[in-house]
Design a protein around this motif. Sequence first.
Motif, PDB file in Angstrom:
ATOM      1  N   LEU A  31      38.246  45.776  51.461  1.00  0.00           N
ATOM      2  CA  LEU A  31      39.563  45.520  50.606  1.00  0.00           C
ATOM      3  C   LEU A  31      37.895  45.327  49.354  1.00  0.00           C
ATOM      4  CD1 LEU A  31      40.256  42.215  52.322  1.00  0.00           C
ATOM      5  CD2 LEU A  31      41.533  43.674  51.926  1.00  0.00           C
ATOM      6  N   LEU A  32      38.667  44.923  47.957  1.00  0.00           N
ATOM      7  CA  LEU A  32      38.334  44.623  47.262  1.00  0.00           C
ATOM      8  C   LEU A  32      38.003  43.363  46.870  1.00  0.00           C
ATOM      9  CD1 LEU A  32      36.540  46.315  44.741  1.00  0.00           C
ATOM     10  CD2 LEU A  32      38.486  46.371  43.406  1.00  0.00           C
ATOM     11  N   GLN A  33      37.424  42.451  46.682  1.00  0.00           N
ATOM     12  CA  GLN A  33      36.562  41.308  45.932  1.00  0.00           C
ATOM     13  C   GLN A  33      36.724  40.963  44.835  1.00  0.00           C
ATOM     14  OE1 GLN A  33      33.254  38.976  47.139  1.00  0.00           O
ATOM     15  NE2 GLN A  33      34.864  37.572  48.401  1.00  0.00           N
ATOM     16  N   LEU A  34      37.767  40.261  43.664  1.00  0.00           N
ATOM     17  CA  LEU A  34      37.099  39.993  42.788  1.00  0.00           C
ATOM     18  C   LEU A  34      36.997  38.291  42.793  1.00  0.00           C
ATOM     19  CD1 LEU A  34      39.920  41.556  41.158  1.00  0.00           C
ATOM     20  CD2 LEU A  34      38.211  42.605  41.748  1.00  0.00           C
ATOM     21  N   LYS A  35      35.421  38.017  41.660  1.00  0.00           N
ATOM     22  CA  LYS A  35      35.188  36.456  41.239  1.00  0.00           C
ATOM     23  C   LYS A  35      34.942  36.430  39.365  1.00  0.00           C
ATOM     24  CE  LYS A  35      32.961  35.446  45.940  1.00  0.00           C
ATOM     25  NZ  LYS A  35      31.813  35.638  46.794  1.00  0.00           N
ATOM     26  N   ARG A  36      35.976  35.820  39.217  1.00  0.00           N
ATOM     27  CA  ARG A  36      35.772  35.495  38.448  1.00  0.00           C
ATOM     28  C   ARG A  36      36.443  34.195  37.558  1.00  0.00           C
ATOM     29  NH1 ARG A  36      41.099  39.460  35.647  1.00  0.00           N
ATOM     30  NH2 ARG A  36      42.221  38.334  37.843  1.00  0.00           N
ATOM     31  N   ILE A  37      36.041  34.060  36.463  1.00  0.00           N
ATOM     32  CA  ILE A  37      36.585  32.473  35.978  1.00  0.00           C
ATOM     33  C   ILE A  37      37.056  32.920  35.008  1.00  0.00           C
ATOM     34  CG2 ILE A  37      35.333  30.323  34.394  1.00  0.00           C
ATOM     35  CD1 ILE A  37      32.847  31.551  36.303  1.00  0.00           C
TER      36      ILE A  37
ATOM     37  N   GLU B 177      39.450  33.981  42.842  1.00  0.00           N
ATOM     38  CA  GLU B 177      39.197  34.866  44.218  1.00  0.00           C
ATOM     39  C   GLU B 177      40.159  35.509  44.212  1.00  0.00           C
ATOM     40  OE1 GLU B 177      36.945  32.689  46.319  1.00  0.00           O
ATOM     41  OE2 GLU B 177      35.354  32.133  45.426  1.00  0.00           O
ATOM     42  N   ASP B 178      39.919  37.046  44.287  1.00  0.00           N
ATOM     43  CA  ASP B 178      41.198  37.761  44.474  1.00  0.00           C
ATOM     44  C   ASP B 178      40.319  38.862  45.563  1.00  0.00           C
ATOM     45  OD1 ASP B 178      43.227  36.862  43.240  1.00  0.00           O
ATOM     46  OD2 ASP B 178      41.835  37.358  41.356  1.00  0.00           O
ATOM     47  N   PHE B 179      41.549  38.923  46.325  1.00  0.00           N
ATOM     48  CA  PHE B 179      41.646  40.003  47.636  1.00  0.00           C
ATOM     49  C   PHE B 179      42.446  41.327  47.471  1.00  0.00           C
ATOM     50  CE2 PHE B 179      39.564  36.388  49.297  1.00  0.00           C
ATOM     51  CZ  PHE B 179      38.086  36.188  49.400  1.00  0.00           C
ATOM     52  N   LEU B 180      42.027  42.480  47.331  1.00  0.00           N
ATOM     53  CA  LEU B 180      42.838  43.231  47.168  1.00  0.00           C
ATOM     54  C   LEU B 180      42.766  44.203  48.171  1.00  0.00           C
ATOM     55  CD1 LEU B 180      41.900  43.358  43.597  1.00  0.00           C
ATOM     56  CD2 LEU B 180      44.519  43.630  43.708  1.00  0.00           C
ATOM     57  N   ASN B 181      44.020  44.727  48.592  1.00  0.00           N
ATOM     58  CA  ASN B 181      44.230  45.708  50.058  1.00  0.00           C
ATOM     59  C   ASN B 181      44.382  47.068  49.022  1.00  0.00           C
ATOM     60  OD1 ASN B 181      44.428  47.470  51.821  1.00  0.00           O
ATOM     61  ND2 ASN B 181      46.654  46.530  53.004  1.00  0.00           N
ATOM     62  N   ILE B 182      43.426  47.908  48.806  1.00  0.00           N
ATOM     63  CA  ILE B 182      42.980  48.886  47.753  1.00  0.00           C
ATOM     64  C   ILE B 182      43.009  50.426  49.211  1.00  0.00           C
ATOM     65  CG2 ILE B 182      41.412  47.922  46.276  1.00  0.00           C
ATOM     66  CD1 ILE B 182      38.732  49.229  48.025  1.00  0.00           C
ATOM     67  N   GLU B 183      43.408  49.535  50.491  1.00  0.00           N
ATOM     68  CA  GLU B 183      44.090  51.039  51.068  1.00  0.00           C
ATOM     69  C   GLU B 183      45.600  51.345  50.666  1.00  0.00           C
ATOM     70  OE1 GLU B 183      43.577  50.904  54.726  1.00  0.00           O
ATOM     71  OE2 GLU B 183      42.144  50.873  54.695  1.00  0.00           O
ATOM     72  N   LEU B 184      46.328  50.585  50.246  1.00  0.00           N
ATOM     73  CA  LEU B 184      47.405  50.536  49.392  1.00  0.00           C
ATOM     74  C   LEU B 184      47.226  51.336  47.937  1.00  0.00           C
ATOM     75  CD1 LEU B 184      49.560  47.194  50.203  1.00  0.00           C
ATOM     76  CD2 LEU B 184      49.644  49.269  51.575  1.00  0.00           C
ATOM     77  N   PHE B 185      46.248  51.444  47.203  1.00  0.00           N
ATOM     78  CA  PHE B 185      45.864  51.922  46.636  1.00  0.00           C
ATOM     79  C   PHE B 185      45.238  52.361  45.024  1.00  0.00           C
ATOM     80  CE2 PHE B 185      47.234  47.663  45.373  1.00  0.00           C
ATOM     81  CZ  PHE B 185      46.331  46.761  44.622  1.00  0.00           C
TER      82      PHE B 185
END
Length: 231
Positions: A118-124, A136-144
Amino acid sequence: MKIKEHIDNLIASGNYEPGDKLPSETAFARELDVSRASLREALRVLEKEGKIIKTQGVGTFIAEPIPRFKKGIEELFSVTDTIKKEGYQAGTIGLEVASIIASKKLAIQMKVKPSTKLLQLKRIRTADGKPVVYCEDFLNIELFPLAETENFTASLFDLLENKYGLKIKYALTEINPVIANQKLVSKLEVQPNMPLLLLKQLHYDEKDQLFLYSKNYFRSDQFQFRVLRTR
């Protein structure tokens, strides 16, 4: 204006909280070492801004903060677009990007195998430079093929839709009231134990694939959500 700014700081620092009654004009002027006329003008400006409420014969009270952003929760919105539509400049600070392997708990949440990358993003997210949402975002990068080197300072929705052709269809949203812990106090520049609104969202594309799990912590003094209910 200096008196007004000083009272603003007293409110921001927690010396006065919503519902607190201010001293009488005479006592308050003496406390601040200013003239009653100058204090009265400062209070007039604060009342106009909605920060205090004067009640004839009762006194002057600190008002509940007025949210700058009011959104219908039935609408799947971009934080960036919400901020811009209200006339503020949207920004991002404290960006952290990392490739991670889904934990057992996260894998269950995102309906993937524990070994999934997964790709994890943390940002304000900021409005005119002021922190309003911690994401806080978690993206399934196996889809893109989303890379860590992408520009994540603007709208994530726009990036996914415009560059990767991902059609965002809907999100299942859970709203939880939480209080600011030490990490969130630092991220959002709020007082300890301040109420926040946590939106946990599972985002699906047009193929009903779960591609994004997000946890967004909204400052309750800046955001207000509403929903239309019918019978």
